[in-house]
Design an enzyme around this catalytic site. Structure first.
Site, PDB file in Angstrom:
ATOM      1  CG  ASP A 218       5.720  -2.520   8.411  1.00 34.95           C
ATOM      2  OD1 ASP A 218       5.854  -1.961   7.268  1.00 34.95           O
ATOM      3  OD2 ASP A 218       5.347  -3.587   8.723  1.00 34.95           O
ATOM      4  CG  HIS A 241       9.999  -2.659   6.323  1.00 32.11           C
ATOM      5  ND1 HIS A 241       8.797  -3.476   6.404  1.00 32.11           N
ATOM      6  CD2 HIS A 241      11.075  -3.063   7.044  1.00 32.11           C
ATOM      7  CE1 HIS A 241       9.057  -4.354   7.325  1.00 32.11           C
ATOM      8  NE2 HIS A 241      10.295  -4.361   7.869  1.00 32.11           N
TER       9      HIS A 241
END
Length: 368
Positions: A218, A241
């Site tokens: 993430d 991310h």
């Protein structure tokens, strides 16, 4: 298709000894968890020994150092290091601390929490660290998965030289802290591990993350509501991310973020690079945000502002005074710059005001 681009883009939007040395006054007293009953065999639950060693050092005067010695594997089911402490606390983490598997988890939102401890220093000496055994959690996507390390209301915090891996959820959460420096932190979880943010920062100020390497499933760093004066310098991110401001405005609440500076950072094969994301229905602002001197290697969304994150309704979270400067590298998609700021869409920009100079690709949709 991979494309090369460079640009300047500026927006303005509305091992100590095994003994316990009890040296009073200003000298340092060492509290080795082995002498408080920790076995360090990787199987026995050493949680109580850690708690007892912490309590003894915390209530002492002067300076206290909790020692977790090298060459040992300490399994702990749950730890809460709580202050305020009479002593100035240090933790020397030379060994490895490992979490139990999911079936042995004790209830709670966090595996290891540190609360109300000012002036704390945690030093892993480049070898010590944590493993959250996250692989036993990740397949259960609908389970509530605990965070790994949680710092709450810890002012003047220093964390350095740690290796942190395989958290069930986010690796390091920083909440309501003022003045923290985290350096030489190596975070490693697989790219497909769900919601394993490297750092989650909320309601905190004057936070510096520097000289660190983050591999996660993430955001490498997520700057959430209530945060101000957040700096990330010389951070390598990927996989993951990217570095994100937000999500802001979740559940219709008002959230604010300001004075974020991301400098000399590198993104390697991440799904995003520099991202700002807001939730429709919320309110507040994200302002005075700078991404400066960024290196990109095969990044899917190098620059992205998404004010329709998750949904498609209008947002009342205002994004303003955002600067992207000195980006260079490669994009993994044809759309290297994606600005969704509400209102009608023209090209990939929506009601976005600013100037773009020397950009590849050109951004013709910005409004003066």
């Amino acid at each position: 298709m991979q494309g090369f681009f460079t640009y300047i883009l500026i927006f303005s939007f509305v091992s100590p000894c095994q003994c316990i040395r009890l040296n009073f006054g200003t000298e340092n007293a060492f509290y080795n968890v082995i002498l408080f009953g920790a076995r360090g065999d990787g199987r026995s639950d050493d949680s109580q020994a850690f708690a007892n060693a912490w309590h003894s050092g915390c209530k002492a005067g002067g300076m206290s150092t909790l020692v977790i010695p090298a060459g040992r594997l300490f399994m702990v089911t749950k730890i809460n290091f709580t202050g305020p402490c009479k002593a100035k606390m240090n933790i020397q983490l030379q060994g490895q601390i490992v979490a139990p598997p999911k079936v042995a988890w004790k209830a709670g939102n966090y595996w290891i929490s540190v609360e109300y401890v000012n002036g704390l220093t945690i030093d892993g000496n480049g070898k010590g660290g944590f493993d959250g055994d996250g692989s036993t959690w990740w397949e259960c996507r609908n389970c509530y998965r605990p965070r790994m390390l949680f710092f709450h209301a810890c002012n003047g915090l220093t964390v350095r030289n740690l290796r942190i891996s395989n958290s069930p959820a986010s690796h390091v959460a920083i909440n309501m802290c003022n003045g923290a420096t985290l350096s030489h932190i190596f975070i490693h979880s697989p790219s497909n591990s769900p919601n394993t943010d490297g750092f989650d920062i909320s309601y905190s100020s004057n936070i510096l993350i520097q000289d660190s390497n983050i591999k996660s499933g993430d955001d490498c760093i997520a700057v959430n509501g209530g945060s101000i004066f957040i700096n990330a310098t010389r951070v390598i991110c990927g996989p993951g991310h990217g570095i994100s401001v937000g999500s802001l405005g979740r559940n219709g609440v008002r959230e604010t973020v300001s004075n974020v500076h991301v400098l000399n950072c590198t993104f390697i094969r991440t799904s995003n690079g520099a991202r700002i994301k807001t939730i429709p229905g919320g309110s507040g602002y994200a302002k005075q945000i700078t991404f400066d001197q960024i290196i990109l290697e095969n990044v899917m969304n190098p620059i992205i502002i998404d004010q329709e994150y998750s949904l498609t309704r209008a947002t009342n979270v205002q994004v303003s005074f955002v600067t992207y400067r000195g980006f260079r590298g490669t994009s993994a998609s044809d759309v290297a710059i994606n600005l969704v700021c509400g209102g009608k869409t023209s090209s990939t920009c929506r009601n976005a005001h600013g100037t773009a100079r020397n950009t590849i690709p050109y951004v013709p949709c910005l409004l003066k």
